[in-house]
Design an enzyme around this catalytic site. Structure first.
Site, PDB file in Angstrom:
ATOM      1  N   GLY A 141       0.754  -1.241   0.000  1.00 43.33           N
ATOM      2  CA  GLY A 141       0.000   0.000   0.000  1.00 43.33           C
ATOM      3  C   GLY A 141       0.784   1.290   0.000  1.00 43.33           C
TER       4      GLY A 141
ATOM      5  CE1 TYR B 242      -1.912  -3.627  -8.568  1.00 43.32           C
ATOM      6  CE2 TYR B 242      -0.687  -1.679  -7.906  1.00 43.32           C
ATOM      7  CZ  TYR B 242      -1.189  -2.933  -7.628  1.00 43.32           C
ATOM      8  OH  TYR B 242      -0.938  -3.507  -6.397  1.00 43.32           O
TER       9      TYR B 242
ATOM     10  CB  CYS C 264     -15.191   3.452 -29.364  1.00 42.23           C
ATOM     11  SG  CYS C 264     -14.361   3.130 -30.916  1.00 42.23           S
TER      12      CYS C 264
ATOM     13  NE  ARG D  24       0.022   2.178  -6.002  1.00 43.90           N
ATOM     14  CZ  ARG D  24      -0.995   2.115  -6.865  1.00 43.90           C
ATOM     15  NH1 ARG D  24      -0.886   2.666  -8.049  1.00 43.90           N
ATOM     16  NH2 ARG D  24      -2.112   1.506  -6.529  1.00 43.90           N
TER      17      ARG D  24
HETATM   18  C1  LIG Z   1      -2.765  -5.206  -4.080  1.00 42.87           C
HETATM   19  C2  LIG Z   1      -2.284  -5.802  -2.822  1.00 42.87           C
HETATM   20  C3  LIG Z   1      -0.986  -5.541  -2.368  1.00 42.87           C
HETATM   21  C4  LIG Z   1      -0.053  -4.576  -3.048  1.00 42.87           C
HETATM   22  O1  LIG Z   1      -0.513  -3.263  -2.964  1.00 42.87           O
HETATM   23  P1  LIG Z   1       0.414  -2.045  -3.438  1.00 42.87           P
HETATM   24  O2  LIG Z   1      -0.428  -0.857  -3.226  1.00 42.87           O
HETATM   25  O3  LIG Z   1       0.746  -2.264  -4.862  1.00 42.87           O
HETATM   26  O4  LIG Z   1       1.627  -2.042  -2.572  1.00 42.87           O
HETATM   27  C5  LIG Z   1      -0.557  -6.200  -1.231  1.00 42.87           C
HETATM   28  N1  LIG Z   1      -1.363  -7.064  -0.565  1.00 42.87           N
HETATM   29  C6  LIG Z   1      -2.626  -7.322  -0.974  1.00 42.87           C
HETATM   30  C7  LIG Z   1      -3.447  -8.279  -0.212  1.00 42.87           C
HETATM   31  C8  LIG Z   1      -3.129  -6.704  -2.107  1.00 42.87           C
HETATM   32  O5  LIG Z   1      -4.377  -6.957  -2.501  1.00 42.87           O
END
Ligand SMILES: *Cc1c(COP(=O)(O)O)cnc(C)c1O
Length: 418
Positions: free
Chosen positions: A239, A373, A344, A277
């Site tokens: 996250g 992503y 489109c 990310r």
């Molecule tokens: C998507 C996700 C992540 C990675 O999230 P980022 O924002 O890309 O770091 C980690 N754990 C779970 C369970 C996720 O669904």
């Protein structure tokens, strides 16, 4: 910090000019910098070095085999969400003991494959899943190692589509239901309770929600200990955000690690992190060609050969991506315009109302921060073949996924014949 930069006004990935790659593979294409990927992993690993930890890169962010391979070589494990991702992990030699399996909808066959490979643990998201796991592990004569994904109910203050740790989300078990479910898990014959998991959202730009979540999780851990359940792992999910716009700078991984380590002080526990990310986002870009410049009645449009089927984030979350010319020329006029694709749909844009230099038809442009992503969310919408992926290492580059062909688009289809 990444390795996309101008040298003699030509945008390079590491030591390779992007125009050279475009000549060789055509446009659009994703380009990944291996050095950037590895740097991001090292920064994370060093930041958490003071404690026992395991970094499980979130495969869904970018699952290209070459990307996974260069990450595995740095010693990371993986967070997977499907049997397809498990297979990718196997193909790049990621050992089972470094794999955690997340997701609300794990199918029977997916659970069987993961048990078979001996993964570290399942992040369980419901009571039904727990019971299913117990049943399948029993049939296979195994014990299923688990963590329960608890919803700490903190607001990550990110886009609603990427917030996952609140009461109203489909993810995880509510905080209040956690202890009873742990007690039940501990009583099941084929379940081994190893940890506690949470993941509150994506693209977080402040640390407070992580700290709040960890505090809530540690309170639970204590209560569980008092009930005779000793956890070995706390998985805090992923996250951490990345800078998409120059003005907005999310916390550095060192700072992130700092606040978490302060909360954890000397607990005898292994911390698992699932960054996605922050590892791959700024390690990739999407290179596209300007097809047309269109002066509308009220707006100017730069129409590129990359569309929302290639990079969905702006259409899906109104995400911001910086757009740059591959060839920088000084003294160009600037104007406010939309960068759009050929699809489109009105949502088909990569930048909106953006002050950009006067692009010319035929010119290359780079859409930055597209390494997470990006390709993984691409589709064949409008019967467009998925684009090529290229990886750069120093002064060399290789196509790590060929551009799809028109034949491949239709290879699984047939007319209705009895
Ligand atoms: C998507 C996700 C992540 C990675 O999230 P980022 O924002 O890309 O770091 C980690 N754990 C779970 C369970 C996720 O669904």
């Amino acid at each position: 910090m990444d390795y996309f930069h101008y040298v003699d006004n030509q945008l390079h990935c590491e030591k390779v000019p992007l125009s050279k790659i475009a000549q060789a593979v055509g446009t659009p294409f994703y380009c990944y910098s291996e050095q950037t990927l590895q740097r991001h992993v090292r920064v994370f690993q060093e930041a958490f070095a003071p404690i026992s930890h395991l970094i499980c890169y979130s495969v869904k962010a970018n699952s290209n085999l070459a990307v996974l391979d260069s990450l595995v070589k740095e010693g990371v494990g993986f967070d997977i969400v499907s049997v397809g991702e498990l297979e990718r992990a196997k193909r790049v030699g990621c050992p089972g003991e470094k794999i955690v399996f997340s997701g609300v909808g794990k199918r029977r066959d997916e659970i069987q494959s993961a048990l078979d490979y001996g993964i570290l643990m399942f992040n369980v998201e419901s009571k039904s899943e727990l019971l299913r796991l117990n049943g399948i592990a029993g049939e296979m004569g195994k014990k299923a190692p688990i963590a329960i994904r608890v919803n700490p109910d903190v607001d990550p203050k990110t886009h609603p589509y990427i917030s996952t740790g609140m009461r109203t989300n489909k993810f995880g078990i509510s905080y209040d239901q956690a202890i009873p479910l742990y007690l039940e898990a501990a009583s099941l014959k084929n379940i081994e309770v190893l940890g506690l998991d949470c993941h509150i959202g994506s693209q977080l730009t402040s640390l407070a929600p992580f700290v709040d979540a960890l505090k809530r999780v540690l309170t639970l851990e204590k209560e569980l200990f008092a009930s005779g359940i000793k956890l070995q792992y706390i998985d805090l999910g992923g996250g951490l955000g990345i800078p998409y716009e120059e003005e907005q700078v999310p916390p550095h991984p060192e700072h992130y690690a700092g606040v978490l380590l302060a909360e954890l002080n000397n607990r005898n526990i292994t911390l698992i992190l699932e960054p996605g990310r922050v590892i791959s986002g700024n390690a990739g870009i999407l290179v596209s060609q300007v097809e047309y410049i269109k002066q509308g009645e009220t707006k100017k449009f730069i129409i590129t050969d990359a569309g929302m089927n290639d990079l969905l984030r702006p259409a899906l979350y109104e995400a911001y991506h910086s757009v740059q010319p591959v060839e920088r020329r000084f003294g160009r006029e600037e104007s406010v315009c939309d960068v759009v694709g050929p699809i489109c749909e009105s949502g088909d844009y990569s930048a909106r109302e953006r002050l950009l230099p006067e692009f010319q038809e035929g010119e290359l442009l780079a859409i930055r921060s597209a390494g997470a992503y990006g390709f993984v969310m691409s589709s064949n919408y409008n019967s467009r073949p998925r684009v090529a992926e290229v990886m750069v290492r120093g002064d060399k580059f290789a196509v790590v996924r060929r551009r799809e062909t028109i034949d491949q688009l239709m290879e699984n289809e047939s007319l209705f014949e009895l």
